[in-house]
Design a protein around this motif. Structure first.
Motif, PDB file in Angstrom:
ATOM      1  N   VAL A  35      -5.159 -48.806  14.178  1.00  0.00           N
ATOM      2  CA  VAL A  35      -5.012 -47.857  13.066  1.00  0.00           C
ATOM      3  C   VAL A  35      -3.535 -47.557  12.821  1.00  0.00           C
ATOM      4  CG1 VAL A  35      -5.518 -45.510  12.277  1.00  0.00           C
ATOM      5  CG2 VAL A  35      -7.310 -46.875  13.363  1.00  0.00           C
ATOM      6  N   LYS A  36      -2.747 -47.460  13.879  1.00  0.00           N
ATOM      7  CA  LYS A  36      -1.308 -47.215  13.733  1.00  0.00           C
ATOM      8  C   LYS A  36      -0.638 -48.358  12.966  1.00  0.00           C
ATOM      9  CE  LYS A  36       2.810 -46.133  16.439  1.00  0.00           C
ATOM     10  NZ  LYS A  36       3.345 -45.921  17.792  1.00  0.00           N
ATOM     11  N   ILE A  37      -1.023 -49.589  13.259  1.00  0.00           N
ATOM     12  CA  ILE A  37      -0.493 -50.748  12.526  1.00  0.00           C
ATOM     13  C   ILE A  37      -0.881 -50.655  11.054  1.00  0.00           C
ATOM     14  CG2 ILE A  37      -0.752 -53.255  12.227  1.00  0.00           C
ATOM     15  CD1 ILE A  37      -0.942 -53.402  15.321  1.00  0.00           C
ATOM     16  N   LEU A  38      -2.140 -50.295  10.784  1.00  0.00           N
ATOM     17  CA  LEU A  38      -2.579 -50.147   9.391  1.00  0.00           C
ATOM     18  C   LEU A  38      -1.726 -49.118   8.658  1.00  0.00           C
ATOM     19  CD1 LEU A  38      -6.476 -50.099   9.660  1.00  0.00           C
ATOM     20  CD2 LEU A  38      -5.048 -51.919   8.733  1.00  0.00           C
ATOM     21  N   VAL A  39      -1.536 -47.964   9.282  1.00  0.00           N
ATOM     22  CA  VAL A  39      -0.818 -46.861   8.641  1.00  0.00           C
ATOM     23  C   VAL A  39       0.661 -47.189   8.457  1.00  0.00           C
ATOM     24  CG1 VAL A  39      -0.083 -44.463   8.942  1.00  0.00           C
ATOM     25  CG2 VAL A  39      -2.444 -45.106   9.416  1.00  0.00           C
ATOM     26  N   ASN A  40       1.305 -47.703   9.490  1.00  0.00           N
ATOM     27  CA  ASN A  40       2.755 -47.902   9.446  1.00  0.00           C
ATOM     28  C   ASN A  40       3.198 -49.204   8.785  1.00  0.00           C
ATOM     29  OD1 ASN A  40       3.185 -45.441  10.709  1.00  0.00           O
ATOM     30  ND2 ASN A  40       3.144 -46.348  12.743  1.00  0.00           N
ATOM     31  N   GLU A  41       2.366 -50.239   8.840  1.00  0.00           N
ATOM     32  CA  GLU A  41       2.781 -51.534   8.303  1.00  0.00           C
ATOM     33  C   GLU A  41       2.053 -51.915   7.018  1.00  0.00           C
ATOM     34  OE1 GLU A  41       2.619 -54.546  11.340  1.00  0.00           O
ATOM     35  OE2 GLU A  41       3.604 -53.243  12.802  1.00  0.00           O
ATOM     36  N   ASN A  42       0.743 -51.806   7.004  1.00  0.00           N
ATOM     37  CA  ASN A  42      -0.031 -52.286   5.863  1.00  0.00           C
ATOM     38  C   ASN A  42      -0.152 -51.270   4.735  1.00  0.00           C
ATOM     39  OD1 ASN A  42      -1.382 -53.574   8.534  1.00  0.00           O
ATOM     40  ND2 ASN A  42      -1.216 -55.059   6.882  1.00  0.00           N
ATOM     41  N   TYR A  43      -0.129 -49.982   5.059  1.00  0.00           N
ATOM     42  CA  TYR A  43      -0.307 -48.941   4.047  1.00  0.00           C
ATOM     43  C   TYR A  43       0.805 -47.898   4.132  1.00  0.00           C
ATOM     44  CZ  TYR A  43      -4.816 -51.092   3.398  1.00  0.00           C
ATOM     45  OH  TYR A  43      -5.807 -51.994   3.132  1.00  0.00           O
ATOM     46  N   SER A  44       2.027 -48.347   4.342  1.00  0.00           N
ATOM     47  CA  SER A  44       3.150 -47.419   4.503  1.00  0.00           C
ATOM     48  C   SER A  44       3.464 -46.655   3.218  1.00  0.00           C
ATOM     49  CB  SER A  44       4.389 -48.164   4.992  1.00  0.00           C
ATOM     50  OG  SER A  44       4.750 -49.168   4.065  1.00  0.00           O
ATOM     51  N   GLU A  45       3.084 -47.181   2.062  1.00  0.00           N
ATOM     52  CA  GLU A  45       3.355 -46.517   0.781  1.00  0.00           C
ATOM     53  C   GLU A  45       2.249 -45.540   0.379  1.00  0.00           C
ATOM     54  OE1 GLU A  45       6.258 -46.983  -0.858  1.00  0.00           O
ATOM     55  OE2 GLU A  45       6.815 -48.226   0.860  1.00  0.00           O
ATOM     56  N   ALA A  46       1.143 -45.538   1.088  1.00  0.00           N
ATOM     57  CA  ALA A  46       0.011 -44.678   0.724  1.00  0.00           C
ATOM     58  C   ALA A  46       0.273 -43.227   1.108  1.00  0.00           C
ATOM     59  CB  ALA A  46      -1.258 -45.172   1.407  1.00  0.00           C
ATOM     60  N   GLU A  47      -0.225 -42.321   0.278  1.00  0.00           N
ATOM     61  CA  GLU A  47      -0.135 -40.890   0.582  1.00  0.00           C
ATOM     62  C   GLU A  47      -1.278 -40.477   1.504  1.00  0.00           C
ATOM     63  OE1 GLU A  47      -0.143 -38.993  -3.214  1.00  0.00           O
ATOM     64  OE2 GLU A  47       1.792 -39.843  -3.771  1.00  0.00           O
ATOM     65  N   VAL A  48      -2.491 -40.924   1.184  1.00  0.00           N
ATOM     66  CA  VAL A  48      -3.678 -40.648   1.992  1.00  0.00           C
ATOM     67  C   VAL A  48      -4.445 -41.957   2.136  1.00  0.00           C
ATOM     68  CG1 VAL A  48      -5.874 -39.410   2.116  1.00  0.00           C
ATOM     69  CG2 VAL A  48      -3.865 -38.259   1.196  1.00  0.00           C
ATOM     70  N   ILE A  49      -4.801 -42.295   3.356  1.00  0.00           N
ATOM     71  CA  ILE A  49      -5.608 -43.488   3.612  1.00  0.00           C
ATOM     72  C   ILE A  49      -6.998 -43.008   3.996  1.00  0.00           C
ATOM     73  CG2 ILE A  49      -5.885 -45.561   5.009  1.00  0.00           C
ATOM     74  CD1 ILE A  49      -2.838 -45.328   5.585  1.00  0.00           C
ATOM     75  N   ARG A  50      -7.980 -43.366   3.191  1.00  0.00           N
ATOM     76  CA  ARG A  50      -9.360 -42.975   3.494  1.00  0.00           C
ATOM     77  C   ARG A  50     -10.001 -44.094   4.293  1.00  0.00           C
ATOM     78  NH1 ARG A  50     -11.522 -41.841  -2.208  1.00  0.00           N
ATOM     79  NH2 ARG A  50     -10.336 -43.734  -2.550  1.00  0.00           N
ATOM     80  N   LEU A  51     -10.336 -43.802   5.551  1.00  0.00           N
ATOM     81  CA  LEU A  51     -10.921 -44.789   6.446  1.00  0.00           C
ATOM     82  C   LEU A  51     -12.421 -44.585   6.511  1.00  0.00           C
ATOM     83  CD1 LEU A  51      -8.394 -44.571   9.417  1.00  0.00           C
ATOM     84  CD2 LEU A  51      -8.378 -46.178   7.504  1.00  0.00           C
ATOM     85  N   LEU A  52     -13.153 -45.641   6.306  1.00  0.00           N
ATOM     86  CA  LEU A  52     -14.605 -45.612   6.391  1.00  0.00           C
ATOM     87  C   LEU A  52     -14.978 -46.502   7.563  1.00  0.00           C
ATOM     88  CD1 LEU A  52     -16.985 -44.439   4.772  1.00  0.00           C
ATOM     89  CD2 LEU A  52     -17.107 -46.623   3.594  1.00  0.00           C
ATOM     90  N   ARG A  53     -15.583 -45.918   8.581  1.00  0.00           N
ATOM     91  CA  ARG A  53     -15.872 -46.656   9.804  1.00  0.00           C
ATOM     92  C   ARG A  53     -17.364 -46.653  10.078  1.00  0.00           C
ATOM     93  NH1 ARG A  53     -14.321 -45.196  15.879  1.00  0.00           N
ATOM     94  NH2 ARG A  53     -14.850 -47.179  16.788  1.00  0.00           N
ATOM     95  N   VAL A  54     -17.929 -47.811  10.361  1.00  0.00           N
ATOM     96  CA  VAL A  54     -19.341 -47.928  10.715  1.00  0.00           C
ATOM     97  C   VAL A  54     -19.457 -47.708  12.211  1.00  0.00           C
ATOM     98  CG1 VAL A  54     -21.322 -49.461  10.781  1.00  0.00           C
ATOM     99  CG2 VAL A  54     -19.762 -49.540   8.839  1.00  0.00           C
ATOM    100  N   ILE A  55     -20.337 -46.781  12.600  1.00  0.00           N
ATOM    101  CA  ILE A  55     -20.528 -46.455  14.013  1.00  0.00           C
ATOM    102  C   ILE A  55     -21.973 -46.752  14.386  1.00  0.00           C
ATOM    103  CG2 ILE A  55     -20.462 -44.636  15.745  1.00  0.00           C
ATOM    104  CD1 ILE A  55     -18.462 -43.190  13.957  1.00  0.00           C
ATOM    105  N   SER A  56     -22.171 -47.524  15.433  1.00  0.00           N
ATOM    106  CA  SER A  56     -23.519 -47.817  15.916  1.00  0.00           C
ATOM    107  C   SER A  56     -23.870 -46.839  17.025  1.00  0.00           C
ATOM    108  CB  SER A  56     -23.597 -49.241  16.455  1.00  0.00           C
ATOM    109  OG  SER A  56     -23.340 -50.148  15.429  1.00  0.00           O
ATOM    110  N   ILE A  57     -25.053 -46.262  16.936  1.00  0.00           N
ATOM    111  CA  ILE A  57     -25.529 -45.366  17.980  1.00  0.00           C
ATOM    112  C   ILE A  57     -26.953 -45.744  18.331  1.00  0.00           C
ATOM    113  CG2 ILE A  57     -24.019 -43.446  17.358  1.00  0.00           C
ATOM    114  CD1 ILE A  57     -26.342 -42.191  15.875  1.00  0.00           C
TER     115      ILE A  57
END
Length: 130
Positions: free
Chosen positions: A86-108
């Motif tokens: 997630v840190k790589i996503l935020v700092n490298e791939n989406y560094s210009e974004a103001e808010v990154i909305r993450l949608l994560r599938v969780i198995s339970i």
């Protein structure tokens, strides 16, 4: 569930991207026997037996509306590995974004799967919070 479907109907905004996250452990396999190469008139012959060769984890992030995807393979599937992804996503791939909305599938175990929505907001220092 309809809240999640409504997210997909929103117009694309590069400053507020919707990024879907998933992770999957994979068993690594290798052939038990060498295949017999093809020859004119005969296809390659492969044996169905295999030998286990360890495991790996695949982290995936897809931003469908932008046509972007990021994949990272790790040896383990730990919270630290996930946080680094997630840190790589935020700092490298989406560094210009103001808010990154993450949608994560969780198995339970109770339900087969459900989704949760997280937001990652950028601070002046470049770190992110949920």
């Amino acid at each position: 569930m309809y809240d999640i479907l409504n997210l997909y109907e929103e117009y694309y905004d590069s400053k507020n991207p919707l990024v879907c996250l998933d992770e999957k452990p994979k068993q690594l396999l290798k052939d038990k026997r060498k295949s017999i190469p093809m020859k004119p008139g005969n296809p390659e012959k492969c044996d169905y037996e295999y030998v286990g060769n360890g495991t790996a984890n695949v982290f995936m992030a897809v931003e469908f509306k932008a046509g972007k995807g990021v994949t990272q393979i790790t040896e383990r599937r730990t919270m630290k590995d996930f946080a680094q992804f997630v840190k790589i996503l935020v700092n490298e791939n989406y560094s210009e974004a103001e808010v990154i909305r993450l949608l994560r599938v969780i198995s339970i175990s109770i339900r087969k799967s459900h989704s949760t929505k997280h937001s990652a907001k950028r601070k002046q220092s470049g770190s992110w919070t949920r």
